[in-house]
Design a protein around this motif. Structure first.
Motif, PDB file in Angstrom:
ATOM      1  N   TRP A 153      57.165  54.495  82.272  1.00  0.00           N
ATOM      2  CA  TRP A 153      56.354  54.575  81.066  1.00  0.00           C
ATOM      3  C   TRP A 153      55.213  53.566  81.109  1.00  0.00           C
ATOM      4  O   TRP A 153      55.364  52.466  81.631  1.00  0.00           O
ATOM      5  CB  TRP A 153      57.192  54.275  79.824  1.00  0.00           C
ATOM      6  N   LYS A 154      54.110  53.951  80.515  1.00  0.00           N
ATOM      7  CA  LYS A 154      53.030  53.014  80.197  1.00  0.00           C
ATOM      8  C   LYS A 154      52.854  53.081  78.687  1.00  0.00           C
ATOM      9  O   LYS A 154      52.422  54.090  78.149  1.00  0.00           O
ATOM     10  CB  LYS A 154      51.729  53.392  80.917  1.00  0.00           C
ATOM     11  N   ILE A 155      53.212  52.009  77.995  1.00  0.00           N
ATOM     12  CA  ILE A 155      53.267  51.991  76.535  1.00  0.00           C
ATOM     13  C   ILE A 155      52.235  51.004  76.004  1.00  0.00           C
ATOM     14  O   ILE A 155      52.133  49.874  76.493  1.00  0.00           O
ATOM     15  CB  ILE A 155      54.663  51.585  76.035  1.00  0.00           C
ATOM     16  N   SER A 156      51.463  51.422  75.006  1.00  0.00           N
ATOM     17  CA  SER A 156      50.446  50.537  74.451  1.00  0.00           C
ATOM     18  C   SER A 156      51.059  49.358  73.703  1.00  0.00           C
ATOM     19  O   SER A 156      50.499  48.260  73.701  1.00  0.00           O
ATOM     20  CB  SER A 156      49.513  51.313  73.516  1.00  0.00           C
ATOM     21  N   GLN A 157      52.206  49.570  73.047  1.00  0.00           N
ATOM     22  CA  GLN A 157      52.937  48.507  72.359  1.00  0.00           C
ATOM     23  C   GLN A 157      54.420  48.696  72.600  1.00  0.00           C
ATOM     24  O   GLN A 157      54.947  49.765  72.345  1.00  0.00           O
ATOM     25  CB  GLN A 157      52.696  48.540  70.844  1.00  0.00           C
ATOM     26  N   ARG A 158      55.086  47.666  73.069  1.00  0.00           N
ATOM     27  CA  ARG A 158      56.524  47.755  73.284  1.00  0.00           C
ATOM     28  C   ARG A 158      57.262  47.039  72.157  1.00  0.00           C
ATOM     29  O   ARG A 158      56.736  46.143  71.518  1.00  0.00           O
ATOM     30  CB  ARG A 158      56.912  47.150  74.638  1.00  0.00           C
ATOM     31  N   GLY A 159      58.493  47.451  71.931  1.00  0.00           N
ATOM     32  CA  GLY A 159      59.270  46.861  70.864  1.00  0.00           C
ATOM     33  C   GLY A 159      58.969  47.530  69.533  1.00  0.00           C
ATOM     34  O   GLY A 159      58.693  48.733  69.478  1.00  0.00           O
ATOM     35  N   TYR A 160      59.008  46.760  68.472  1.00  0.00           N
ATOM     36  CA  TYR A 160      58.781  47.301  67.134  1.00  0.00           C
ATOM     37  C   TYR A 160      57.294  47.528  66.883  1.00  0.00           C
ATOM     38  O   TYR A 160      56.444  46.756  67.331  1.00  0.00           O
ATOM     39  CB  TYR A 160      59.338  46.343  66.083  1.00  0.00           C
ATOM     40  N   VAL A 161      56.992  48.611  66.149  1.00  0.00           N
ATOM     41  CA  VAL A 161      55.623  48.906  65.740  1.00  0.00           C
ATOM     42  C   VAL A 161      55.628  49.139  64.226  1.00  0.00           C
ATOM     43  O   VAL A 161      56.638  49.516  63.646  1.00  0.00           O
ATOM     44  CB  VAL A 161      55.055  50.142  66.469  1.00  0.00           C
ATOM     45  N   LEU A 162      54.495  48.895  63.596  1.00  0.00           N
ATOM     46  CA  LEU A 162      54.402  48.996  62.146  1.00  0.00           C
ATOM     47  C   LEU A 162      53.876  50.361  61.722  1.00  0.00           C
ATOM     48  O   LEU A 162      53.047  50.959  62.427  1.00  0.00           O
ATOM     49  CB  LEU A 162      53.483  47.904  61.607  1.00  0.00           C
ATOM     50  N   GLN A 163      54.378  50.845  60.605  1.00  0.00           N
ATOM     51  CA  GLN A 163      53.871  52.112  60.083  1.00  0.00           C
ATOM     52  C   GLN A 163      52.367  51.988  59.838  1.00  0.00           C
ATOM     53  O   GLN A 163      51.868  50.938  59.451  1.00  0.00           O
ATOM     54  CB  GLN A 163      54.582  52.495  58.797  1.00  0.00           C
ATOM     55  N   GLY A 164      51.667  53.079  60.109  1.00  0.00           N
ATOM     56  CA  GLY A 164      50.219  53.076  59.951  1.00  0.00           C
ATOM     57  C   GLY A 164      49.474  52.711  61.214  1.00  0.00           C
ATOM     58  O   GLY A 164      48.270  52.978  61.328  1.00  0.00           O
TER      59      GLY A 164
ATOM     60  N   TYR B 278      61.910  57.786  75.256  1.00  0.00           N
ATOM     61  CA  TYR B 278      61.515  56.452  74.803  1.00  0.00           C
ATOM     62  C   TYR B 278      61.849  56.329  73.317  1.00  0.00           C
ATOM     63  O   TYR B 278      61.561  57.241  72.537  1.00  0.00           O
ATOM     64  CB  TYR B 278      60.023  56.211  75.026  1.00  0.00           C
ATOM     65  N   ASP B 279      62.437  55.202  72.958  1.00  0.00           N
ATOM     66  CA  ASP B 279      62.858  54.958  71.580  1.00  0.00           C
ATOM     67  C   ASP B 279      61.735  54.261  70.824  1.00  0.00           C
ATOM     68  O   ASP B 279      61.443  53.082  71.070  1.00  0.00           O
ATOM     69  CB  ASP B 279      64.122  54.099  71.567  1.00  0.00           C
ATOM     70  N   VAL B 280      61.096  54.985  69.933  1.00  0.00           N
ATOM     71  CA  VAL B 280      60.022  54.430  69.107  1.00  0.00           C
ATOM     72  C   VAL B 280      60.640  53.850  67.833  1.00  0.00           C
ATOM     73  O   VAL B 280      61.281  54.555  67.067  1.00  0.00           O
ATOM     74  CB  VAL B 280      58.975  55.504  68.748  1.00  0.00           C
TER      75      VAL B 280
END
Length: 324
Positions: free
Chosen positions: A119-130, A202-204
């Motif tokens: 995977w290539k992920i722009s943000q790993r871990g927790y992300v905020l709604q919006g 991938y777990d978002v």
């Protein structure tokens, strides 16, 4: 399938046209461990005297058995056999790619072509709604450039590219999720590489306000009744220990005046909440919850409207102390 979880896969997909004629293709996701079988059930030799494993034509493990003793030679610390003492010469492969071959004395070599996906992920871990999150699947080989990619949301909805918030790019190898939503985007996303590639996941993890349809709520309360004003998040501070350095502070305000403010490290795993035991007209107004994270902010407004019934049965409502 989390990337940091070690799995063992014995499933081999056969009969595919490969860079090496006669090879068996094995798909693995970065972070996985696979076992390459040797012998694989087709060989007739039992308890062979010599087994050689090679990677890209170079020897990585040599097992030799004689009447005096058995020993390993040219063994790389990166690789190991499953259990050579019990006659299992299969290769335990930790996150590899490329061509592997097993040569059993008296048998034709077994060849495997390991295709590694990541995977290539722009943000790993927790992300905020919006926020916006970008997921991109990549591979170690070039022969999959024409493969078709199919995406499925956590609720098994197929991404067509016509959705207002889900955008497909780079021949569908890249998925951009805009304005992240807890209700639709939080959970396991699946990527299928067609026609013969793997299913990778991938777990978002989206953090937002619990049971919230928007950035503001309207609450009604009758005079002298009690009301609790709160902004619970979709996660639990008690269960999500990894949030200790991510969630930094929160506060609750009314009409831009701070009512409660806490540093998360000093808080007792609770979120902003204010209980008014006997609501009065002056309690009506705009309340505001503000969360500060390492990567951004979450905000929510609560409009409290206070009501009082008249003898005629007409209900008076007050907002910010004004009757309407």
């Amino acid at each position: 399938m989390a990337l940091n979880r070690i799995l063992v896969s014995f499933v081999l997909q056969l009969g595919i046209i490969l860079p090496v004629t006669g090879a068996s293709k094995v798909n693995i996701v970065a972070g996985e461990t696979v076992v390459l079988l040797c012998p694989n059930g087709k060989t007739k030799t039992e308890n062979p005297a010599k087994v050689i494993w090679k990677y890209e034509g170079k020897t990585i493990i040599t097992y030799i058995r004689s009447q005096e003793k058995s020993f390993m030679a040219n063994s790389s610390a990166k690789y190991r056999l499953v259990d050579e003492k019990k006659g299992n010469f299969s290769l335990w492969l930790p996150d590899g790619k490329g061509q592997y071959s097993c040569e059993v004395e008296g048998e034709p070599p077994l060849i495997y072509y390991v295709q590694r996906w990541h995977w290539k992920i722009s943000q790993r871990g927790y992300v905020l709604q919006g926020e916006t999150l970008q997921l991109e699947v990549m591979t170690s080989g070039k022969e999959y450039s024409a493969s078709r990619i199919e995406w499925l949301s956590p609720y098994k909805a197929k991404v067509t590219g016509n959705e207002p918030r889900w955008m497909l790019e780079n021949n569908n190898w890249k998925l951009q999720i805009k304005n992240l939503s807890i209700q639709e985007d939080h959970g396991i996303w699946e990527c299928h590489v067609l026609p013969d590639g793997p299913r990778i996941t991938y777990d978002v993890k989206v953090i937002g306000f619990l049971n919230a349809l928007g950035d503001s709520d309207t609450r009604f309360a009758a005079v002298n009744n009690s009301v609790v004003l709160s902004c619970p998040l979709s996660i639990s501070l008690t269960k999500e220990k990894s949030l200790e350095n991510f969630l930094q502070s929160w506060d609750l305000m009314k009409d831009n005046k701070v009512l409660i403010k806490k540093d998360v490290k000093l808080a007792n795993n609770t979120f902003p909440a204010k209980e008014i035991s006997k609501v009065q007209f002056e309690d009506a107004g705009n309340y505001h919850c503000h969360f500060t994270f390492a990567k951004g902010h979450l905000n929510k407004s609560i409009h409290l409207i206070v009501m009082k019934g008249k003898k005629s049965g007409i209900c008076m409502m007050f907002l910010n102390g004004t009757e309407f």
